[in-house]
Design an enzyme around this catalytic site. Structure first.
Site, short mmCIF file in Angstrom:
data_model
loop_
_atom_site.label_atom_id
_atom_site.label_comp_id
_atom_site.label_asym_id
_atom_site.label_seq_id
_atom_site.Cartn_x
_atom_site.Cartn_y
_atom_site.Cartn_z
N TYR A 186 0.78 -1.20 0.07
CA TYR A 186 0.09 0.15 0.03
C TYR A 186 0.88 1.39 -0.11
CZ TYR A 186 -4.16 -3.06 0.75
OH TYR A 186 -5.23 -3.83 0.77
N ARG A 234 -3.01 -12.44 -3.04
CA ARG A 234 -3.74 -13.14 -4.05
C ARG A 234 -2.87 -14.37 -4.23
NH1 ARG A 234 -7.13 -10.37 -6.98
NH2 ARG A 234 -7.62 -8.23 -6.50
#
Ligand SMILES: NC(=O)c1ccc[n+]([C@@H]2O[C@H](COP(=O)([O-])OP(=O)(O)OC[C@H]3O[C@@H](n4cnc5c(N)ncnc54)[C@H](OP(=O)(O)O)[C@@H]3O)[C@@H](O)[C@H]2O)c1
Length: 316
Positions: free
Chosen positions: A56, A128
């Site tokens: 992030y 993911r």
């Protein structure tokens, strides 16, 4: 509330907007002050789970959060902090990719702890699914991180039930959470269940049974994108269906004497899966507006009306 983490709040604060943006400028003092203001606001509203990822704002979200914690270390004990690893952006070594190798996971977690200025992550989520995952290798590194005390619980993100089941088969401790995109705007997780046996389901491409797998196995569902980036609560709408949905949300907000954000989140929270919405807004007033969702219990009829309006057609 959560099966494995009983003190977790229903709402999660998503830290992707912290750190001054996705750019190469270093995180500033103002960015740290913003993080501190948001942390204080979240805790004041009894939101105690904070969601991070190593990527992030290229690490700056964790950096400013860690700086805020360094200045106020007593806040750590009130928090449940989770972060994610395994997405790698394009670099000199290769294209954007997912990396479940032991060396990447280990070094990523060490980077996360160092940026956040904490000793242990309450939950580490694999961001993911990596198609090149070697089950034994992943299980070994995750177990080692737990034995080293660097990670308490394990979770995943953007995985379907079969993937979670496969990974779980090699782990010593339960997978406690799965973070998926779920909102009134992004409804595949629920369309899957209502369109079984119809043409619409064949083109959906959503792995059937993910919701049920998580519910049966006490894998806490967390919803990213839960506000649909404000699509129904004041941000620009993309089409007529969105406009109609935004107008219904606003009408229901008046009827329930609450905020539009609360209605959008209450729609997710009405589902028996006990979903934890992740809030990505950096706007303090909007965080407060979201918190009101905890007091809203939509009627079955309003829930279906919102569903029908957002999907643009009646139930099959
Ligand atoms: N696991 C994953 O793969 C994954 C992927 C994406 C995100 N996440 C996590 O989920 C969190 C939330 O995701 P998200 O940020 O994509 O979704 P979100 O919470 O639905 O949307 C937040 C974004 O929408 C804007 N917004 C909200 N209401 C608005 C309004 N009325 N008018 C204008 N803008 C509005 C916010 O801007 P303001 O800040 O100005 O309010 C912010 O940029 C992230 O922080 C992150 O922790 C996880």
């Amino acid at each position: 509330m959560q099966a494995h983490i009983p003190h977790a709040s229903r709402l999660i604060y998503g830290c992707m907007g912290l750190g001054g943006g996705w750019n190469n400028s270093p995180a500033s003092e103002a960015d740290t002050n913003q993080a501190r203001q948001i942390i204080d606001k979240a805790l004041e509203l009894n939101i105690n789970v904070f969601d991070h990822a190593d990527i992030y704002t290229f690490g700056k979200a964790e950096t400013v959060f860690g700086r805020a914690l360094k200045a106020a270390p007593h806040l750590r004990e009130s928090m449940i902090i989770q972060s994610k690893c395994a997405i790698r952006f394009e670099d000199e070594l290769g294209p954007k990719r997912y990396d479940f190798s032991a060396s990447h996971i280990q070094s990523s977690v060490e980077g996360i702890l160092s940026r956040l200025n904490i000793e242990q992550l309450d939950i580490l989520l694999l961001h993911r699914p990596d198609p090149l995952m070697e089950l034994d290798e992943v299980s070994e590194v995750l177990t080692r991180l737990q034995q080293q005390g660097k990670v308490k619980h394990l979770g995943v993100s953007n995985m379907h039930g079969h993937q979670i089941n496969y990974l779980q088969s090699a782990l010593q401790t339960p997978i406690v959470a799965n973070q998926l995109e779920m909102s009134l705007a992004f409804r595949d997780w629920i369309e899957d269940g209502i369109t079984t046996n119809s043409e619409a389901n064949r083109s959906m491409g959503y792995a059937p049974g993910t919701l049920e797998y998580c519910m049966l196995n006490k894998v806490q569902l967390q919803a990213w994108g839960s506000l649909a980036q404000g699509r129904y609560t004041g941000a620009t709408t993309e089409n007529q269906i969105d406009e109609q949905t935004a107008s219904l949300v606003s009408k229901l907000a008046a009827e329930y004497e609450t905020t539009p954000e609360a209605i959008v989140l209450a729609w997710l929270m009405k589902h028996p899966a006990n979903i934890q919405p992740v809030l990505g807004t950096t706007n303090l007033a909007r965080i407060e507006a979201c918190q009101q969702a905890e007091g809203v219990n939509l009627t079955r009829e309003h829930w279906y009306k919102l569903f029908e309006t957002a999907r643009g057609q009646e139930m099959p």
